[in-house]
Design an enzyme around this catalytic site. Structure first.
Site, PDB file in Angstrom:
ATOM      1  N   SER A 127       0.832  -1.203   0.000  1.00 13.23           N
ATOM      2  CA  SER A 127       0.000   0.000   0.000  1.00 13.23           C
ATOM      3  C   SER A 127       0.862   1.247   0.000  1.00 13.23           C
ATOM      4  O   SER A 127       1.967   1.264   0.562  1.00 13.23           O
ATOM      5  CB  SER A 127      -0.865  -0.004   1.262  1.00 13.23           C
ATOM      6  N   TYR A 152      -1.769  -1.427  11.079  1.00  7.15           N
ATOM      7  CA  TYR A 152      -2.066  -1.879   9.717  1.00  7.15           C
ATOM      8  C   TYR A 152      -0.917  -1.513   8.779  1.00  7.15           C
ATOM      9  O   TYR A 152      -0.380  -2.356   8.054  1.00  7.15           O
ATOM     10  CB  TYR A 152      -3.383  -1.241   9.220  1.00  7.15           C
ATOM     11  N   LYS A 156       2.103  -3.814   6.597  1.00  7.23           N
ATOM     12  CA  LYS A 156       2.466  -3.721   5.174  1.00  7.23           C
ATOM     13  C   LYS A 156       3.988  -3.580   5.038  1.00  7.23           C
ATOM     14  O   LYS A 156       4.616  -4.227   4.208  1.00  7.23           O
ATOM     15  CB  LYS A 156       1.757  -2.534   4.508  1.00  7.23           C
TER      16      LYS A 156
HETATM   17  C1  UD1 Z   1      -6.704   4.482   3.578  1.00 11.35           C
HETATM   18  C2  UD1 Z   1      -5.522   4.000   4.374  1.00 11.35           C
HETATM   19  C3  UD1 Z   1      -4.616   3.218   3.457  1.00 11.35           C
HETATM   20  C4  UD1 Z   1      -5.388   2.076   2.854  1.00 11.35           C
HETATM   21  C5  UD1 Z   1      -6.566   2.632   2.090  1.00 11.35           C
HETATM   22  C6  UD1 Z   1      -7.420   1.508   1.569  1.00 11.35           C
HETATM   23  C7  UD1 Z   1      -3.942   5.275   5.835  1.00 11.35           C
HETATM   24  C8  UD1 Z   1      -3.606   6.612   6.374  1.00 11.35           C
HETATM   25  N1  UD1 Z   1      -4.929   5.205   4.957  1.00 11.35           N
HETATM   26  O1  UD1 Z   1      -6.220   5.439   2.650  1.00 11.35           O
HETATM   27  O2  UD1 Z   1      -3.556   2.716   4.172  1.00 11.35           O
HETATM   28  O3  UD1 Z   1      -4.565   1.343   1.999  1.00 11.35           O
HETATM   29  O4  UD1 Z   1      -7.362   3.416   2.962  1.00 11.35           O
HETATM   30  O5  UD1 Z   1      -8.251   1.982   0.583  1.00 11.35           O
HETATM   31  O6  UD1 Z   1      -3.343   4.329   6.196  1.00 11.35           O
HETATM   32  N2  UD1 Z   1     -12.373  11.083   3.448  1.00 11.35           N
HETATM   33  C9  UD1 Z   1     -13.399  11.965   3.750  1.00 11.35           C
HETATM   34  N3  UD1 Z   1     -14.560  11.465   4.252  1.00 11.35           N
HETATM   35  C10 UD1 Z   1     -14.751  10.127   4.480  1.00 11.35           C
HETATM   36  C11 UD1 Z   1     -13.696   9.232   4.168  1.00 11.35           C
HETATM   37  C12 UD1 Z   1     -12.532   9.757   3.660  1.00 11.35           C
HETATM   38  O7  UD1 Z   1     -13.264  13.168   3.557  1.00 11.35           O
HETATM   39  O8  UD1 Z   1     -15.823   9.743   4.959  1.00 11.35           O
HETATM   40  C13 UD1 Z   1     -11.130  11.604   2.865  1.00 11.35           C
HETATM   41  C14 UD1 Z   1      -9.880  11.317   3.684  1.00 11.35           C
HETATM   42  O9  UD1 Z   1      -9.636  12.346   4.581  1.00 11.35           O
HETATM   43  C15 UD1 Z   1      -8.833  11.215   2.583  1.00 11.35           C
HETATM   44  C16 UD1 Z   1      -9.600  10.711   1.357  1.00 11.35           C
HETATM   45  O10 UD1 Z   1     -10.967  10.964   1.627  1.00 11.35           O
HETATM   46  O11 UD1 Z   1      -8.355  12.485   2.288  1.00 11.35           O
HETATM   47  C17 UD1 Z   1      -9.393   9.240   1.111  1.00 11.35           C
HETATM   48  O12 UD1 Z   1      -9.673   8.525   2.309  1.00 11.35           O
HETATM   49  P1  UD1 Z   1      -9.748   6.933   2.340  1.00 11.35           P
HETATM   50  O13 UD1 Z   1     -10.646   6.459   1.262  1.00 11.35           O
HETATM   51  O14 UD1 Z   1     -10.083   6.536   3.740  1.00 11.35           O
HETATM   52  O15 UD1 Z   1      -8.295   6.475   1.944  1.00 11.35           O
HETATM   53  P2  UD1 Z   1      -6.869   6.855   2.596  1.00 11.35           P
HETATM   54  O16 UD1 Z   1      -7.013   7.385   3.959  1.00 11.35           O
HETATM   55  O17 UD1 Z   1      -6.122   7.658   1.603  1.00 11.35           O
END
Ligand code: UD1
Length: 341
Positions: A127, A152, A156
């Site tokens: 990841s 987590y 990885k």
């Molecule tokens: C996360 C994990 C990553 C993992 C991936 C799986 C971390 C920090 N992040 O990535 O390891 O491999 O998921 O897909 O380890 N967001 C919102 N509202 C929400 C959900 C998310 O605004 O309800 C935003 C988050 O702040 C972020 C973006 O959307 O900026 C993507 O979030 P997310 O889909 O959870 O992925 P990551 O955090 O990038």
């Protein structure tokens, strides 16, 4: 020539099921192993329907060494793609031992059984989380990894290191770690897709469930980041494109094309997309309005990360093909399919 058979551990999961389809379409035989702890047989049925093949499925926990060994005795696969792992960042902070036990033990079992049964090629699901808050963007495979911020993420990094050391020590083992950025979307048939249990932690499933009326309101976690529109930037990679990256990785190993016994590739689009851009794109492509509001930042989120994909482009001959619009339409088509909308 004998067809190469690939064991897909965690093949009933989101990325595993799409990869099983891509492998069959590329002419490989596939065996799916999964303990269904975070997935169900509908995904396996979906893979069978899409491919028109009665793909073997074995319900096994990769941590159960003896049961897993029987699978190696039963099937003559030369390659393994190891997806089977827990992946919820928040849960891993609350229950670290659950993550270390499952993610490390299952992976060590895979490698030890591959040795015992003389199987050669392994692809590991890594990841972009291993980069943490990188000092330079986009990140290349040479960008230093940062200390993991969750158990987590730590699993990885540790699995990458285990694979590196094993491939160095054991002549008959070669491995590729694929560092996924943010996988989203679903198969165009809408027969397989992402199905989180409980409240989605990731952005796109939360968006689609909000659009479906299951969640009242999407929270956008922060609009005060040092980015053009203040929301975080991520590299959203279509899951079917991601699946194809596994196929080319397996081919590279089977055909003897690896330059090193252990290689790493970033798998993303090369584009940073903001949360606002993604939300607006989803609304536009699917012609609907999402209920959303800006809330404070989520702990642990990095402001921006996207991939330099040149190595995958040149070495694997792979690049992302589906447009973000197509991917966002497929995510919504899948949500509608499972909710009977
Ligand atoms: C996360 C994990 C990553 C993992 C991936 C799986 C971390 C920090 N992040 O990535 O390891 O491999 O998921 O897909 O380890 N967001 C919102 N509202 C929400 C959900 C998310 O605004 O309800 C935003 C988050 O702040 C972020 C973006 O959307 O900026 C993507 O979030 P997310 O889909 O959870 O992925 P990551 O955090 O990038």
């Amino acid at each position: 020539m004998k067809k190469e058979c690939v064991l897909v551990s965690g093949g009933a999961g989101y990325i595993g099921s799409h990869t099983a389809v891509a492998l069959v379409e590329a002419g490989f035989d596939v065996v799916i192993a999964d303990n269904l702890s975070n997935s169900d047989m509908n995904a396996v049925e979906g893979v069978r329907r899409i491919t028109g093949r009665d793909i073997p499925f074995v319900n096994v926990d990769c941590c159960d060494t003896e049961a897993f060994a029987r699978l190696f005795e039963q099937y003559d696969f030369g390659s393994v793609i190891h997806f089977a792992a827990f992946k919820a960042v928040g849960e891993s902070v609350a229950e670290p031992m659950k993550y270390y036990r499952n993610n490390l033990l299952s992976f060590m079992n895979v490698i030890e059984l591959m040795r015992r049964y003389g199987r050669r090629n392994i692809v590991f699901s890594s990841s972009a989380t291993v980069y943490g808050e990188a000092d330079t963007l986009p990140v290349t495979e040479q960008t230093p990894r940062k200390p993991a911020t969750s158990p987590y993420g730590n699993t990885k990094q540790m699995c990458e290191d285990i694979l590196r050391d094993a491939c160095k020590a054991y002549d008959n083992l070669q491995g590729i770690a694929l560092r996924y950025f943010n996988p989203i979307g679903a198969h165009p048939s809408a027969l397989i897709g992402e199905l989180p249990r409980g409240v989605p932690q990731n952005l796109v499933p939360f968006i689609t469930q909000t659009a479906a009326g299951i969640r009242e309101c999407l929270s956008i976690f922060g609009d005060d980041y040092p980015t053009p529109d203040g929301s975080c930037l991520r590299d959203y990679i279509d899951v079917t494109d991601l699946a194809k990256a596994h196929v080319v990785a397996i081919k590279r190993m089977v055909e003897g094309g690896c330059k090193e016994s252990y290689e790493i590739f970033n798998i993303g689009t090369g584009n940073g997309v903001s949360v606002f851009e993604l939300v607006r794109g989803f609304e536009r492509v699917n012609n609907l309005k999402l209920n959303y509001r800006v809330t404070p930042r989520r702990a642990g989120d990095v402001p921006a990360v996207w991939a330099d994909t040149s190595l995958a482009n040149t070495e694997l001959g792979w690049r992302a093909e589906r447009t973000l619009d197509e991917t966002l339409a497929s995510a919504w088509a899948w949500e509608k399919h499972i909710r009977n909308i």
